[in-house]
Design a protein around this motif. Sequence first.
Motif, PDB file in Angstrom:
ATOM      1  N   TRP A  33       0.811  -1.222   0.000  1.00 33.49           N
ATOM      2  CA  TRP A  33       0.000   0.000   0.000  1.00 33.49           C
ATOM      3  C   TRP A  33       0.845   1.273   0.000  1.00 33.49           C
TER       4      TRP A  33
ATOM      5  N   ARG B  54     -11.964  -3.945  11.580  1.00 37.31           N
ATOM      6  CA  ARG B  54     -10.758  -4.034  10.737  1.00 37.31           C
ATOM      7  C   ARG B  54      -9.457  -4.376  11.456  1.00 37.31           C
TER       8      ARG B  54
ATOM      9  N   THR C  33     -16.743  -1.479   2.578  1.00 36.31           N
ATOM     10  CA  THR C  33     -15.573  -0.633   2.323  1.00 36.31           C
ATOM     11  C   THR C  33     -14.841  -0.268   3.615  1.00 36.31           C
TER      12      THR C  33
ATOM     13  N   LYS D  63     -11.275  -1.280   4.438  1.00 40.01           N
ATOM     14  CA  LYS D  63     -10.079  -0.553   3.993  1.00 40.01           C
ATOM     15  C   LYS D  63      -9.892   0.661   4.896  1.00 40.01           C
ATOM     16  N   GLN D  64      -8.692   0.856   5.365  1.00 38.25           N
ATOM     17  CA  GLN D  64      -8.426   2.000   6.237  1.00 38.25           C
ATOM     18  C   GLN D  64      -8.310   3.271   5.404  1.00 38.25           C
TER      19      GLN D  64
ATOM     20  N   ARG E   4      -3.003   2.803   4.240  1.00 37.76           N
ATOM     21  CA  ARG E   4      -4.340   2.566   3.681  1.00 37.76           C
ATOM     22  C   ARG E   4      -4.495   1.106   3.256  1.00 37.76           C
ATOM     23  N   TYR E   5      -4.425   0.221   4.235  1.00 38.26           N
ATOM     24  CA  TYR E   5      -4.458  -1.214   3.943  1.00 38.26           C
ATOM     25  C   TYR E   5      -5.891  -1.715   3.833  1.00 38.26           C
ATOM     26  N   HIS E   6      -6.053  -2.873   3.215  1.00 40.43           N
ATOM     27  CA  HIS E   6      -7.349  -3.543   3.184  1.00 40.43           C
ATOM     28  C   HIS E   6      -7.254  -4.800   4.039  1.00 40.43           C
TER      29      HIS E   6
ATOM     30  N   ASP F  80      -7.019  -8.349   2.322  1.00 38.42           N
ATOM     31  CA  ASP F  80      -5.714  -8.769   1.811  1.00 38.42           C
ATOM     32  C   ASP F  80      -4.765  -9.116   2.954  1.00 38.42           C
TER      33      ASP F  80
ATOM     34  N   ASP G  76      -2.948   6.555  -2.425  1.00 38.27           N
ATOM     35  CA  ASP G  76      -3.913   5.533  -2.022  1.00 38.27           C
ATOM     36  C   ASP G  76      -3.898   4.429  -3.074  1.00 38.27           C
TER      37      ASP G  76
ATOM     38  N   ASP H 212      -5.278   1.126  -4.753  1.00 37.54           N
ATOM     39  CA  ASP H 212      -6.567   0.461  -4.878  1.00 37.54           C
ATOM     40  C   ASP H 212      -7.617   1.077  -3.957  1.00 37.54           C
TER      41      ASP H 212
END
Length: 757
Positions: free
Chosen positions: A115, A327, A348, A351-352, A357-359, A362, A750, A752
């Motif tokens: 990220w 999260r 959504t 995602k942070q 800004r990780y998901h 993943d 950012d 994705d």
Amino acid sequence: MAHQHTGQRDLFEHRPAWEEDDARQGIVATVVLPEGIDKPLDYLVPERLAGEVEPGRRVVVPLGRANRRCLAYCVATRGGELPAVPLKEVIGVEDSAPLLSARMLDLTKWMAERWMARWGEVLEAVLPAGVRLARGVRREPLLVASGVSPTRPPTAIQARVLAAAAAPATAADLARQAECGRAVVNRLLAAGLLVDAGSREREPGRPAERVPLPHHRPGTLSPAQQAALDAILDPLRAGRHETVLLFGVTGSGKTEVYLQAVEETLAQGRQAIVLVPEISLTPQTCDRFRSRFGTVAVLHSHLTPAERHAEWREIASGRVAVVVGARSAVFAPTPRLGLIVIDEEHETSFKQATAPRYHARDVAEWIARSAGVPLVLGSATPSLETFARCLDGSWRMCRLPDRVGGSQLPAVITVDLRDARSRSRGVLSPRLVAGINWALSSGGQVMLLLNRRGFATHVQCRACGHTARCDQCDLALTLHQPGNRGICHGCGLIARLPGDCPECKAPQLVQRGTGTQKLEEQVRSSFPGARVARMDTDTMRTRGSHERTLDAFRARELDILVGTQMIAKGLDFPDVMLVGVVNADAALHLADFRAAERTCQLVTQVAGRSGRGAAGGRVVVQTATPDHPAIRSAARHDYESFVRHELPIREALLYPPYGSVVRIVVRSHLEEAASAWAGTLVARLRAAAAGAGDATLRVLGPAPAPIARLRDRFRWHLQMHGADGARLREVVREATAGLKTPAEVAWIVDVDPVEML
Ligand code: ADP
Ligand code: ZN
């Protein structure tokens, strides 16, 4: 080679003969700073800290010419020959035990690349503040003699320490009793002759747990549930990683499958992490886990840092085996991880929105793969990312097409808002009104969704067209009642709205665009006998109000619930007979490649709230684009047909899941500075793309962001796409490396993105 430091010889002279080694040998610690320099730095570990500096602990190091003391994360140590360049020494060790396991260190490094975040920033993000700042609850380990027979006879000093350690004592106590330095104690620890006897600290209390309502465990699973459970238990029992998607409508029994998979995980003596959207962390959800498993760590955003820290330690000690959280619970330190579950995986909020800004999806996959455990995803409307992974065979999809108990999905009626008759009575079309009347007279409840809070979305002058706007943002002020206040939904600024137009002075300001407040008012006046409540971020400001409203609705103390998408999420109310979507298009026309997906998910989800009881149900969807594939598929409860329509579009445009997007947002007080810097970045990225030999790389922009000004900062953005995410990030990194950002500009990257405003 000459010694780097005079005096070092003396230091080693005092060491016992059996530890003698070459003076050029030593231990080097690689550390990462939480902020500032991004590059990992090497420091020499002095002899006195040899047993304490280890990966995962934080250390104090000198930085720069002035040797400023900084806290840094030790990410690696290596012994052997020292480099020719003299290294500065580690000054001290902050933590008495590693805060991060080797796996977490690897994970954070991967996240930083994935990220485009700084490694130090990721390290900070995966540890709760309560853990990082916990000076007051710092561990002072008690040590005891292990009884292991030493490979060599201990020295006289060592023997004194071991004798003193017959009873548990801290390292400091032992050194004092044996009249020696801490290094002697540390060496005995490293040699396994001393071991940690537990901990002396008093544990702050874990948050109080409610007594859960009993929730019964069904005797038998439906065939679809059983097939899904088997698909999870297979890899779980074999100790193998696999990702399994439960694609099932709301009420199809997904949660029951998670619960039974967690049961098996616990039976194996292992731990499970269950991620849910923050909004689903209701007592209802938690009760379901507590009544099945007893002690459950619930990690939600209302925990105080001390509470979160206490939960963290319980999980790390293995005493708590089930973790349910939003999260960041994906980072829970589970030493015996056996299973990860993500419910409502399309949300959504996984995602942070701030760096890193990780998901979480993943991240969960990385962890599950590395630990060799199954990852289970569940949704009625899986993300296109997840769907594509199932279609290409990487992940396994289990369908749960029917509701448990066999209730039918409700009939969906679409109302075309372009037809003037549908707007004859305000925002509620005659067909929606008829539906509400039908539900109420049949003894059912009603949910009305409108994704705009406030009373009116803007206030406009009928004479000159002027719209009241925020001073700081490029956004119209939303009228809120009571109090006739204009509130900016970008920055929260509150302004008193004037009676007359500030531009042309005409006394003709009118309210436009209905928000949930006005909807509530209209519903109250149209259905005077009904008990109505509203649920949006304005009514849900105090802790617990969300639950109180839902409890009242469940207890049938309310007939109609009006709200934003908050009401659409994961709630199970058997008596809801009518769901109305007041404006299905609200999110459809945003300049966001996910807009259609988001709309289809929302309408499908909210439609699934209706008719869960025996009486059946209906859904009325008001839309100005009834023929849009997102709306049509949702109206047919056929999310998959939307996916199959949308995936080829994404593929053609190389948007996720077929490509990767890097979005850059530039902010500045000065509009020219923001646009100029965005232009500079675009020029660099274009040049880098041309030189990269990857024809799929494309740069879009620069352009003003959809919210062109926020909190007095002008915002410009740009995007770069490519088929290969890793390659794309590499090109962006190279193109922006060493760039000196002008002082008046700030910019973020950012990868994705799920938000494009
Ligand atoms: P989802 O998570 O897909 O919305 P749930 O697991 O919450 O579905 O199931 C919906 C309802 O059906 C819950 O009240 C649950 O207790 C019940 N339920 C689930 N599985 C069964 C089953 N096999 N037999 C009877 N009731 C079940
Ligand atoms: Zn504002």
